[in-house]
Structure formats: structure tokens, C-alpha cells
Write a protein that holds these residues in place. Structure first.
Motif, PDB file in Angstrom:
ATOM      1  N   VAL A 298       0.855  -1.201   0.000  1.00 21.18           N
ATOM      2  CA  VAL A 298       0.000   0.000   0.000  1.00 21.18           C
ATOM      3  C   VAL A 298       0.887   1.246   0.000  1.00 21.18           C
ATOM      4  CG1 VAL A 298      -1.865  -1.145   1.272  1.00 21.18           C
ATOM      5  CG2 VAL A 298      -0.062   0.066   2.539  1.00 21.18           C
ATOM      6  N   GLY A 299       0.259   2.415  -0.097  1.00 24.37           N
ATOM      7  CA  GLY A 299       0.957   3.670   0.109  1.00 24.37           C
ATOM      8  C   GLY A 299       0.515   4.273   1.427  1.00 24.37           C
ATOM      9  N   VAL A 300       1.313   5.212   1.938  1.00 24.13           N
ATOM     10  CA  VAL A 300       0.930   5.926   3.153  1.00 24.13           C
ATOM     11  C   VAL A 300       1.104   7.419   2.878  1.00 24.13           C
ATOM     12  CG1 VAL A 300       1.458   6.373   5.586  1.00 24.13           C
ATOM     13  CG2 VAL A 300       1.634   4.038   4.686  1.00 24.13           C
ATOM     14  N   VAL A 301       0.077   8.197   3.191  1.00 27.67           N
ATOM     15  CA  VAL A 301       0.173   9.657   3.054  1.00 27.67           C
ATOM     16  C   VAL A 301       0.161  10.270   4.443  1.00 27.67           C
ATOM     17  CG1 VAL A 301      -0.863  11.753   2.122  1.00 27.67           C
ATOM     18  CG2 VAL A 301      -1.043   9.593   0.855  1.00 27.67           C
ATOM     19  N   LEU A 302       1.254  10.951   4.782  1.00 28.75           N
ATOM     20  CA  LEU A 302       1.353  11.609   6.091  1.00 28.75           C
ATOM     21  C   LEU A 302       0.999  13.077   5.956  1.00 28.75           C
ATOM     22  CD1 LEU A 302       4.698  10.206   7.539  1.00 28.75           C
ATOM     23  CD2 LEU A 302       2.354   9.618   8.207  1.00 28.75           C
ATOM     24  N   ASP A 303       0.432  13.608   7.023  1.00 27.43           N
ATOM     25  CA  ASP A 303       0.145  15.037   7.087  1.00 27.43           C
ATOM     26  C   ASP A 303       1.186  15.642   8.034  1.00 27.43           C
ATOM     27  OD1 ASP A 303      -0.791  17.544   7.595  1.00 27.43           O
ATOM     28  OD2 ASP A 303      -2.732  16.900   8.411  1.00 27.43           O
ATOM     29  N   GLU A 304       2.198  16.281   7.463  1.00 29.19           N
ATOM     30  CA  GLU A 304       3.346  16.742   8.265  1.00 29.19           C
ATOM     31  C   GLU A 304       2.912  17.592   9.463  1.00 29.19           C
ATOM     32  OE1 GLU A 304       6.372  19.456   6.489  1.00 29.19           O
ATOM     33  OE2 GLU A 304       7.746  17.865   7.082  1.00 29.19           O
ATOM     34  N   GLY A 305       1.940  18.456   9.240  1.00 27.01           N
ATOM     35  CA  GLY A 305       1.492  19.350  10.303  1.00 27.01           C
ATOM     36  C   GLY A 305       0.846  18.609  11.468  1.00 27.01           C
ATOM     37  N   ALA A 306       0.408  17.376  11.236  1.00 27.07           N
ATOM     38  CA  ALA A 306      -0.274  16.618  12.291  1.00 27.07           C
ATOM     39  C   ALA A 306       0.687  15.792  13.139  1.00 27.07           C
ATOM     40  CB  ALA A 306      -1.321  15.704  11.664  1.00 27.07           C
ATOM     41  N   VAL A 307       1.947  15.678  12.678  1.00 27.80           N
ATOM     42  CA  VAL A 307       2.906  14.830  13.397  1.00 27.80           C
ATOM     43  C   VAL A 307       3.410  15.568  14.634  1.00 27.80           C
ATOM     44  CG1 VAL A 307       5.099  13.596  13.262  1.00 27.80           C
ATOM     45  CG2 VAL A 307       3.612  13.716  11.244  1.00 27.80           C
ATOM     46  N   PRO A 308       3.150  15.039  15.836  1.00 23.05           N
ATOM     47  CA  PRO A 308       3.584  15.757  17.032  1.00 23.05           C
ATOM     48  C   PRO A 308       5.100  15.662  17.238  1.00 23.05           C
ATOM     49  CG  PRO A 308       2.413  13.718  17.635  1.00 23.05           C
ATOM     50  CD  PRO A 308       2.419  13.789  16.144  1.00 23.05           C
ATOM     51  N   VAL A 309       5.750  16.818  17.290  1.00 25.88           N
ATOM     52  CA  VAL A 309       7.210  16.899  17.509  1.00 25.88           C
ATOM     53  C   VAL A 309       7.449  18.055  18.476  1.00 25.88           C
ATOM     54  CG1 VAL A 309       9.476  17.162  16.427  1.00 25.88           C
ATOM     55  CG2 VAL A 309       7.580  16.219  15.086  1.00 25.88           C
ATOM     56  N   ARG A 310       8.189  17.790  19.539  1.00 23.00           N
ATOM     57  CA  ARG A 310       8.497  18.870  20.486  1.00 23.00           C
ATOM     58  C   ARG A 310       9.420  19.898  19.821  1.00 23.00           C
ATOM     59  NH1 ARG A 310       6.769  16.738  25.374  1.00 23.00           N
ATOM     60  NH2 ARG A 310       7.072  14.491  25.548  1.00 23.00           N
ATOM     61  N   PRO A 311       9.296  21.175  20.204  1.00 22.17           N
ATOM     62  CA  PRO A 311      10.144  22.207  19.569  1.00 22.17           C
ATOM     63  C   PRO A 311      11.637  21.905  19.721  1.00 22.17           C
ATOM     64  CG  PRO A 311       8.479  23.216  21.024  1.00 22.17           C
ATOM     65  CD  PRO A 311       8.341  21.738  21.182  1.00 22.17           C
ATOM     66  N   GLN A 312      12.039  21.396  20.911  1.00 24.72           N
ATOM     67  CA  GLN A 312      13.481  21.155  21.071  1.00 24.72           C
ATOM     68  C   GLN A 312      13.974  20.011  20.177  1.00 24.72           C
ATOM     69  OE1 GLN A 312      10.908  20.969  23.193  1.00 24.72           O
ATOM     70  NE2 GLN A 312      11.523  20.215  25.219  1.00 24.72           N
ATOM     71  N   VAL A 313      13.097  19.041  19.892  1.00 29.25           N
ATOM     72  CA  VAL A 313      13.456  17.956  18.973  1.00 29.25           C
ATOM     73  C   VAL A 313      13.531  18.513  17.550  1.00 29.25           C
ATOM     74  CG1 VAL A 313      12.651  15.773  17.971  1.00 29.25           C
ATOM     75  CG2 VAL A 313      12.513  16.153  20.452  1.00 29.25           C
ATOM     76  N   ARG A 314      12.557  19.332  17.201  1.00 28.52           N
ATOM     77  CA  ARG A 314      12.565  19.933  15.872  1.00 28.52           C
ATOM     78  C   ARG A 314      13.832  20.775  15.669  1.00 28.52           C
ATOM     79  NH1 ARG A 314       8.408  20.053  12.611  1.00 28.52           N
ATOM     80  NH2 ARG A 314       6.834  19.808  14.234  1.00 28.52           N
ATOM     81  N   GLY A 315      14.205  21.512  16.718  1.00 26.83           N
ATOM     82  CA  GLY A 315      15.401  22.355  16.637  1.00 26.83           C
ATOM     83  C   GLY A 315      16.655  21.526  16.420  1.00 26.83           C
ATOM     84  N   ALA A 316      16.822  20.462  17.210  1.00 29.05           N
ATOM     85  CA  ALA A 316      18.008  19.613  17.070  1.00 29.05           C
ATOM     86  C   ALA A 316      18.017  18.943  15.706  1.00 29.05           C
ATOM     87  CB  ALA A 316      18.029  18.565  18.187  1.00 29.05           C
ATOM     88  N   ALA A 317      16.849  18.508  15.253  1.00 32.14           N
ATOM     89  CA  ALA A 317      16.753  17.840  13.956  1.00 32.14           C
ATOM     90  C   ALA A 317      17.169  18.789  12.826  1.00 32.14           C
ATOM     91  CB  ALA A 317      15.328  17.330  13.730  1.00 32.14           C
ATOM     92  N   GLU A 318      16.800  20.064  12.962  1.00 35.53           N
ATOM     93  CA  GLU A 318      17.181  21.033  11.934  1.00 35.53           C
ATOM     94  C   GLU A 318      18.690  21.215  11.876  1.00 35.53           C
ATOM     95  OE1 GLU A 318      14.974  24.728  12.257  1.00 35.53           O
ATOM     96  OE2 GLU A 318      13.128  23.636  11.771  1.00 35.53           O
ATOM     97  N   ILE A 319      19.306  21.328  13.065  1.00 30.60           N
ATOM     98  CA  ILE A 319      20.767  21.481  13.123  1.00 30.60           C
ATOM     99  C   ILE A 319      21.454  20.278  12.475  1.00 30.60           C
ATOM    100  CG2 ILE A 319      22.748  21.551  14.702  1.00 30.60           C
ATOM    101  CD1 ILE A 319      20.956  23.204  16.605  1.00 30.60           C
ATOM    102  N   LEU A 320      20.893  19.077  12.754  1.00 31.32           N
ATOM    103  CA  LEU A 320      21.477  17.851  12.219  1.00 31.32           C
ATOM    104  C   LEU A 320      21.146  17.617  10.763  1.00 31.32           C
ATOM    105  CD1 LEU A 320      20.570  15.445  15.114  1.00 31.32           C
ATOM    106  CD2 LEU A 320      22.873  15.783  14.212  1.00 31.32           C
ATOM    107  N   GLY A 321      20.140  18.310  10.269  1.00 30.38           N
ATOM    108  CA  GLY A 321      19.677  18.020   8.920  1.00 30.38           C
ATOM    109  C   GLY A 321      18.975  16.678   8.816  1.00 30.38           C
TER     110      GLY A 321
END
Lengths: 360, 360
Positions: free
Chosen positions: A262-285
Motif C-alpha cells: 500500500v501507500g501511506v500519506v502523512l500530514d506533516e502538520g499533524a505529526v507531534p514533535v516537540r520544539p526542542q526535537v525539531r530544533g536539534a533535527a534542523e541542526i542535524l539536517g
């Protein structure tokens, strides 16, 4: 059909869905082979599955479901090599218990017994071992399991990294639902039980390699209670459960897409991510979808049971941050795509390489 | 009595027999903590048993016997860190399957399922891994078990020694005999299923450290069939079964003496030892009684069943070299003594230190 015929039928179905057997081209093991992504999968299929070839292993779920003495058991194992051994929110001991408990729980089993094998490096402080073992005892009590058998080996200095722990677990499967990555159907809904990427980000920050600090803790937790509540609420409406460890939510969904065709379609805006995780992920790429959790699961649920599933998850302290993050589609199979918050679409591919080694 | 009351009663009995809880004085882990002798036992009692405290773990047998879904199961684990990975007669793969199968078999269980966790060092040759996994598959087929679940972790170069394997095993206990190191009684007879020390000697010679070569092979083999034949022949006349791995026959018998509160008198001349093992042991200054086997077991049997036991063992290809090597006595408890071939008597003490590290 006899059990044996049923098992052979399962094996044939899986082999048909997977197509050509994987071939491993590498001559030497790389960190990517342990990352849970594409290289891991190729290694497992080309080396382990090819040699051990049996219908109980073939589904490559996080646990095997098997019969013994008339009982239906779940059986699983994981080795833990996390570095550092201690990090905010937990240590290798918590992981070794909760991780194995969760692999049992994802089959809907009630976890009962754990084994623990220790590989210790000569010179490892006994105080650190005592602390790890204390964490394991508390985690086992918290998860309602008993550590009933074990083993200790010691290797010379320089032949390990302090302490490696391998746990195996046995649970009893008391329901009759079939859960598995091959059971998703177009129309199903994809949920996650809480904010993702906390564990991987915590371990990474604890290593100090990024040179940043963040107010984030590992989410290590036992999920058997959460699963039990979900199955009570939705029964056979639950198609598949997976804890999103190595390789994160992206890897789980790619396996579901592939094994179910099958395929899976994710809605990025609905995925819960803490701001500090998002920040670290951005630094890491790195996309947070690839970062390991140790107390979150992905659930694929029949559309008609989505509201009940969300309510069941949110009613449990470990699922308070649960969210519907996407849905299963017929096309494009077997791809996972993500609708970005800016209206675009990108492919969430299988993990290549290992951006975050020794995270668990 | 309820199951819980029975378990608590077992725990109290074991704690009474053992006396004061062990205390670990070491600040750091040494190779001796992995040798299976005195330091290992102290570590296990003072750290693991103290923290995990439960009646299923407390007997410290090579496996736990526990209930799940109405079935009576045996559950065990061992980590394998043998160096070198390949040696005459086998490799780490054979050991990892046969060793865990044997730990199940020593409870009289029928081994069914194995898990396998691999810790691989970055750079490890895929060809070596494939060879090891092939050995595991053949050993599993030979022992009638299936490897149904697994895990792979990769650590950076210099953080392991090629390949470590941890297997866990599940078997079903279909008989109602109680077997255990605490069940020996004065008058019982001690048997060994074949010549001892082959495995440890082979690994040691394969390392080339002794500068000698010997025509000896590991005895690695699955013993479930041998046990089944013995139980068929002697039923409840069998008191205790242990495979004589780390620490050898001497360590097994010291545990029996301690846990049963008995003495053991060995007849040195009756202990089967191949000449090449005896020769290597002399050069090393080690008593063959302390050298690991991987396909031999010690059986403690009621005197009246000794002939039947010997016949049952010798009737199996894996027990052709079986012998009665001693008997259980009331005094001097809890000592193991050996009548030498020259008419003297010496104490066969618990192993102190680790003369043969990383033998399994």
C-alpha cells in the motif's frame, strides 16, 4: 489446514509480496547495517532469513508468535549498545527492559518474563553496573514482568564499550486478532501515540557532539498497558502496531507500505514533535520522522475505529499526545509520502546510512 | 498452596540454605567475574539476584522454569564471546545454538525456539558472519529448534571483537520431575556423559598462545536427546543435570554441594579425560575438572538408578564415553573432594580467577 500447512502458506504469501530475495553486496559490516533502515533490512533478509528460513521468522515483525505446550506465546530479543549508557530520562537498563517489553506488546501479548545477558568490559565500574541493574529492576516492576534468567560474560579491556545488554522476552497472546505490517488496507488511518524523536535527540545531545543543550528527555516507557487499552477499544479494527525505535516512524511506515503493498500519506502538520526535537533535527539536517522513540508506537487502524483508537490512546498517560498523522492509500504503493505544511509533497524514503549510530 | 505461596516457600528455602547474602568487594569488573567460578557467583548474587529478587531466578539454575498461558516453559539465555570465533569442531554459531539448547535440556525441557541477538563490530567480514549464521542454522536443525526472532546492532571499530552472539531459548517442560542443584542426597551417584575438557582445550590451542598443537576438537553438541533418554530410563531417579561449561565439572559439583548441603567424593581415575586434554592441562597447570565442555553433562542420580543411567547414556552416540565418577556424601559438606590415583585426597575448590577467559 494443519499448523504446518498454515505456516507454509504464510511463508509463500510473504515471499510473493517481497518479490526477489535481497542480495547483500557489501563485503564488510558498516554502521548502516545496524541502523534499522535499508542496509539492515538487506542484511537480515540476505543473511539471517536466508539461513534460518522458517515461517515464524519470515514476517520479520519485532516478535515471533509461536505455540508451546498449548499456549500462544510472543518471543523477542534485542541487544542494547546505547552510548552513553546514562542519559536524561533513563539509561541502558530502562531501554533493555522497556524495549523488549514493547516488542512483545506490539503483538498484543501480555509480557511476562525477561532474560538478561550482559557483556561487560574488564574494568567497568561495579557501581555503574549496579545502577543499570537497579534501573532494570524498577523498569521490570513498572512493566509487570520478571527477569528470571541471565548470563554474564566479561571481555578484555578494549573489546567492548563498558556494558552491552541483551534481553529476550516471553509473553502470552490472549486475543485472537492478527496484527502485522502486512495487514494495512487502503482507507486505514495511521496514528502515533505521542511526540516523536525524544529518545534519539536526548541520546545525541547527551553525547555532547552537537555542542548544544536541550531540555529533552528520553521517552523510554513500557507500552503494554497502552496496547491493551487500544485493543479493548478497537479489537480487530487494529491492523498493525509497531514501536518507532531505530529508524523512527518513517522506517515503520515504509515497512508497512512494503509488506502490505500500500501507500501511506502523512500530514506533516499533524505529526507531534516537540520544539526542542525539531530544533536539534534542523541542526542535524535529519527529519524527525527518522529519529528513534523508545515509548511511542505507530498504530494502523481501520477508518471506522479511528476515533475510538484516538480516545483510547489519549485516555492513557503514555498516549496523552496521540494524534492521527496520516492514512493508508492504494496508490502510490509502496511509497510513504508526506504533505508538507506548505502544501507540497515529498517522499519519505527508507533510511539509507546511519545518521544516529548506537541510539539504543 | 497457591503458585505464589509455593514460589515464596522456594525462595525462603534457598535463602536459608545459602546463608548470609553475598557481598561484592570489587570496585571494577575483572575477567574473573565472567569465569563462572567464585567471583561470578558473588557478582550474580550481590548485584543481579539482589536487584531482580524473585523466586524464579533465585535457584540460579541454567534456566528458569515458569508458567505461561497454562504451559510449563523453560527459558534461558547466554551471551557468546568466544575467541577465536572459529576453532576445530565448531564456531561461535554452533556454541550459541547448542549452549542454549543444552541449558533448556538440563531442566528436562524439550527445546523449541531460539532468539539470536548479534553485536557486530564495524568492518567485520560479511563472509564470516554468513559462515557463523550457516553454522547456527545447521546446529538448530540438528537440535530440532527454530530461530524465530533476532536483532542486529553494529558498534564502531574497536568497541567489540568482531562478533558477539546472545541467544535465548524457550522449551516446554512435559515431565513432572523436579531437577535441580539443591536436590542431591547422600548416597546419590555422579555421572559424566563423556570425556571432559575438550572444548576449552581446543579453544586454547586454537589461540596459539601455548605454542603447542593438539589433535582435539570441541565437543559442542545438543544434549536434549541424551537427556530425554536418561529421563525415560530413570524418571524421578534423576536429581540434577548440568552441562559442564565455564568452570567445568568442578564448578558444577561445587554448586550442587553448596545448594544441596552435601559433599561430593570424586574418583580421579574414573574421570574420562583424553590424553591430549590431560597433556595441555599439565602444561597450563590447570586441573581438567575446571576446563569447559560444550557437549558434556554431569548427572546426579539416585544410587538405585545408577546402572540404568549409565546404560541410557552409553546407548546414545553423545554419551558413549559416559562414566560414574563419584558419589554424594553427607560429610564433608559442602566440599568436593577427589580421591587421587595415588590414594591421596584433595579438595576440588570453587574456581578463583579466570585461567581460561573467553572460552565460550
Amino acid at each position: 489446514m494443519t499448523t504446518d500447512q498454515r505456516e507454509q502458506e504464510v511463508l509463500r504469501r510473504i515471499e510473493r509480496a517481497r518479490g526477489r530475495p535481497a542480495r547483500l553486496r557489501d563485503e564488510r559490516i558498516t554502521l548502516a547495517h545496524g541502523a534499522g533502515g535499508k542496509a539492515s533490512r538487506t542484511l537480515v533478509e540476505a543473511v539471517f532469513l536466508a539461513a534460518f528460513h522458517n515461517p515464524l521468522l519470515a514476517p520479520l515483525e519485532d516478535q515471533a508468535v509461536c505455540e508451546a505446550g498449548g499456549a500462544r506465546l510472543a518471543f523477542t530479543t534485542d541487544s542494547y549498545v546505547v552510548s552513553p549508557l546514562f542519559f536524561p530520562g533513563g539509561d541502558i537498563g530502562d531501554l533493555a527492559v522497556n524495549g523488549t517489553v514493547n516488542d512483545l506488546a506490539m503483538s498484543g501479548a501480555r509480557p511476562l518474563y525477561l532474560s538478561a545477558g550482559f557483556i561487560l568490559e574488564e574494568g567497568f565500574p561495579v557501581a555503574d553496573l549496579t545502577r543499570i541493574v537497579g534501573s532494570m529492576a524498577r523498569a521490570a516492576a513498572g512493566a509487570g514482568v520478571r527477569i528470571v534468567t541471565g548470563d554474564t560474560k566479561v571481555v578484555e579491556r578494549g573489546k567492548a564499550d563498558g556494558c552491552y545488554v541483551t534481553t529476550a522476552g516471553v509473553g502470552v497472546v490472549e486475543h485472537s486478532f492478527e496484527l502485522g505490517a502486512s495487514r494495512a488496507r487502503p482507507g486505514d488511518v495511521v496514528l502515533v501515540s505521542g511526540p516523536i524523536g525524544d529518545h534519539g535527540t536526548t541520546v545525541l545531545l547527551a553525547r555532547g557532539e552537537l555542542g548544544i543543550e536541550g531540555d529533552v528527555e528520553s521517552d523510554t516507557a513500557p507500552l503494554a498497558g497502552l496496547v491493551s487499552g487500544l485493543l479493548d477499544a478497537c479489537g480487530a479494527g487494529v491492523r498493525c502496531l509497531r514501536d518507532a525505535t531505530r529508524g523512527g516512524v518513517a522506517t515503520v511506515l515504509n515497512e508497512v507500505a512494503r509488506d502490505s503493498g500500500v501507500g501511506v500519506v502523512l500530514d506533516e502538520g499533524a505529526v507531534p514533535v516537540r520544539p526542542q526535537v525539531r530544533g536539534a533535527a534542523e541542526i542535524l539536517g535529519i527529519d524527525p520522522l527518522y529519529i528513534a522513540c523508545e515509548g511511542r508506537m505507530v498504530a494502523v487502524v481501520e477508518a471506522g475505529r479511528a476515533d475510538a483508537a484516538l480516545a483510547a490512546l489519549r485516555g492513557d498517560p503514555l498516549g496523552r499526545g496521540a494524534a492521527v498523522i496520516g492514512r493508508v492509500v492504494a496508490d502510490p504503493a509502496p511509497l510513504v509520502v508526506c504533505r508538507t505544511e506548505f502544501g507540497g509533497t515529498r517522499i519519505v524514503d527508507v533510511l539509507v546510512g546511519d545518521p544516529l549510530p548506537r541510539i539504543c
